[in-house]
Write an enzyme that holds these catalytic residues in place. Structure first.
Site, mmCIF file in Angstrom:
data_model
loop_
_atom_site.group_PDB
_atom_site.id
_atom_site.type_symbol
_atom_site.label_atom_id
_atom_site.label_comp_id
_atom_site.label_asym_id
_atom_site.label_seq_id
_atom_site.Cartn_x
_atom_site.Cartn_y
_atom_site.Cartn_z
ATOM 1 N N GLU A 43 -29.331 13.164 -46.008
ATOM 2 C CA GLU A 43 -27.898 12.973 -46.282
ATOM 3 C C GLU A 43 -27.611 11.624 -46.893
ATOM 4 O OE1 GLU A 43 -25.623 15.246 -42.711
ATOM 5 O OE2 GLU A 43 -25.963 13.132 -42.477
ATOM 6 N N CYS A 66 -4.137 -12.981 -51.517
ATOM 7 C CA CYS A 66 -3.796 -14.206 -50.809
ATOM 8 C C CYS A 66 -4.451 -14.122 -49.439
ATOM 9 C CB CYS A 66 -2.285 -14.340 -50.698
ATOM 10 S SG CYS A 66 -1.543 -14.568 -52.296
ATOM 11 N N TYR A 115 -19.575 -7.342 -44.873
ATOM 12 C CA TYR A 115 -21.002 -7.360 -44.526
ATOM 13 C C TYR A 115 -21.756 -8.557 -45.098
ATOM 14 C CZ TYR A 115 -20.137 -2.252 -44.316
ATOM 15 O OH TYR A 115 -19.652 -0.995 -44.065
HETATM 16 C C1 LIG Z 1 -22.626 7.413 -43.776
HETATM 17 C C2 LIG Z 1 -23.507 8.521 -43.386
HETATM 18 C C3 LIG Z 1 -24.586 8.896 -44.197
HETATM 19 C C4 LIG Z 1 -24.966 8.160 -45.447
HETATM 20 O O1 LIG Z 1 -25.466 6.887 -45.215
HETATM 21 P P1 LIG Z 1 -26.025 6.012 -46.441
HETATM 22 O O2 LIG Z 1 -26.461 4.758 -45.815
HETATM 23 O O3 LIG Z 1 -24.900 5.826 -47.382
HETATM 24 O O4 LIG Z 1 -27.142 6.779 -47.040
HETATM 25 C C5 LIG Z 1 -25.315 9.999 -43.816
HETATM 26 N N1 LIG Z 1 -25.034 10.681 -42.683
HETATM 27 C C6 LIG Z 1 -24.019 10.343 -41.870
HETATM 28 C C7 LIG Z 1 -23.740 11.139 -40.664
HETATM 29 C C8 LIG Z 1 -23.239 9.237 -42.183
HETATM 30 O O5 LIG Z 1 -22.236 8.897 -41.383
#
Ligand SMILES: *Cc1c(COP(=O)(O)O)cnc(C)c1O
Length: 419
Positions: A262, A335, A308
């Site tokens: 993902e 600002c 960050y």
């Molecule tokens: C944010 C998120 C991702 C993606 O993370 P990246 O660091 O952008 O690859 C994948 N899975 C879940 C559940 C997330 O919350």
């Protein structure tokens, strides 16, 4: 000094001419290249790649990735609705959320997949849909992120069901006749590849324990270097040992587990440039005096440096030929003293002058690496600056507007003033 990534100086000038600044300019070529890399992730028994749409949820990007064969990871019910509106088939959308949507029943009926991210969510699912298939997100006990704020695993993280509560998961599943068919883990953004690999083994241990599981989703988090000195993850390298572990599990148990990943950052991070204009240059005096470039964008478009201490390449593209360089602190237009792009590494409070091409007011200033968690995660409308426009540079060089700049009327449209 840093250089432009996916666009030429001429293309960036043309885009500014066409749509003004600040402008997010995505590269279709870069999006496609990264998508193909994720689709080549090593796997033993099949792979589904889900785009984590919270990285940048514009419909044009969702459609592009869908056409390339990617599915979607949504982080809220609202994101699910947004993906459905963009034409993503419900069956291609997986929801892992910190907050159960009010309209969850309807979304489930439409055919989305769901990973329960807490025991309470699993119970609620069981009460609503007894006897059905469900996924479960576990916190595998280990996390890793580029910073503490992007680490979403381990005992200090609220994401997912703690791995030692597997008995409770089983009890809730049994009580509601649920079949746990999917296990999900995601440990953070910008995670260390070695930790990511260890977590994949911990996740496989959970797959062994839940014998109806057919799919293991290992989340995203693949680190991407935005600055030259930062390393990017080689998906082939991190994926190979995981593939071997899937094969070993199959040899031992006969279970051929489908893999899902993902990524958000990996797909988007370096596929977009934020175009801004230098709108002022000021200096302070004394021994510790500095030169500041003030842009017409800032934390309203890119919050990552303030949040960050993220470093992003900054490239000046002068209107008139210039010679030489100068050390600048580059600041946004808000600002707010925290609206700084040139922060020191690891500390958003510290300032780190950057050596850039000598700039003049009106020059184009490009912030690279602005694809993931920039447009989607900004201090929107602070100081009443309108939400910036977004454009896509097609592979044949055509420019396409994919989001208009917000108007003042749109900023005000929900205000109720009956006085
Ligand atoms: C944010 C998120 C991702 C993606 O993370 P990246 O660091 O952008 O690859 C994948 N899975 C879940 C559940 C997330 O919350």
């Amino acid at each position: 000094m840093e250089t432009l990534r996916n666009i030429t100086t001429q293309q960036s000038q043309n885009a500014r001419e066409a749509y003004g600044t600040p402008l997010y300019l995505y590269s279709a070529d870069a999006l496609e290249t990264q998508a193909r890399r994720t689709l080549a992730f090593p796997n033993a028994f099949g792979l589904t790649v889900r785009y984590a749409m919270k990285a940048s949820p514009n419909a044009a990007i969702l459609k592009r990735f869908t056409s390339l064969g990617l599915h979607i990871d949504a982080s809220s019910g609202w994101e699910v609705r947004r993906a459905l509106k963009a034409g993503v088939p419900a069956g291609n959308i997986s929801l892992s959320t910190q907050q159960m949507p009010e309209d969850f029943g309807e979304l489930h009926a439409a055919g989305i997949r769901f990973n329960a991210c807490s025991l309470a969510q699993l119970k609620r699912f069981g009460q609503l849909f007894p006897g059905q298939l469900c996924g479960v997100r576990f916190n595998p006990g280990l996390g890793s992120g580029g910073t503490g704020k992007t680490n979403v695993g381990g005992p200090h993280s609220s994401f997912g069901i703690w791995h030692e509560w597997a008995d409770e998961v089983e009890a809730i599943a049994q009580a509601n006749n649920l079949t746990i068919e999917r296990i999900h883990t995601h440990i953070g953004s910008g995670s260390d590849p070695a930790v990511w690999e260890r977590v994949s083994h911990l996740s496989l241990a959970l797959v062994r324990r839940f014998t109806d599981v057919k799919t293991l989703n290992l989340g995203g988090g693949f680190k991407v270097g935005r600055m030259d000195f930062e390393k990017s993850t080689d998906l082939q390298v991190v994926g190979e040992p995981v593939k071997e572990a899937f094969v070993a599990l199959a040899e031992e148990t006969g279970r051929k587990i489908h893999l899902e990943i993902e990524p958000g950052t990996f797909l988007l991070a370096n596929a977009c440039s934020l175009l801004t204009t230098v709108q002022d240059i000021v200096a302070t005096g004394g021994l510790d005096g500095r030169q500041f470039l003030k842009l017409d964008g800032g934390m309203t478009e890119i919050l990552r440096p303030s949040l960050y201490a993220a470093q992003h390449p900054i490239i000046i593209s002068p209107n008139e030929p210039t010679e030489g360089t100068a050390d600048y602190l580059v600041v946004g237009h808000c600002c707010e003293s925290g609206d700084v792009l040139t922060v020191g590494a690891d500390d958003p409070e510290s300032l780190q002058p950057r050596t850039l091409t000598k700039a003049a007011i009106g020059d184009l200033c490009v912030i690279e690496g602005a694809g993931a968690y920039c447009s989607s995660m900004s201090a929107k409308n602070y100081n009443s600056f309108p939400e910036a426009a977004e454009a896509l540079l097609e592979k044949d060089g055509t420019l396409r507007l994919i989001r208009r700049r917000q108007t003042l009327e749109q900023i005000l449209q929900n205000e109720v003033d009956e006085v």
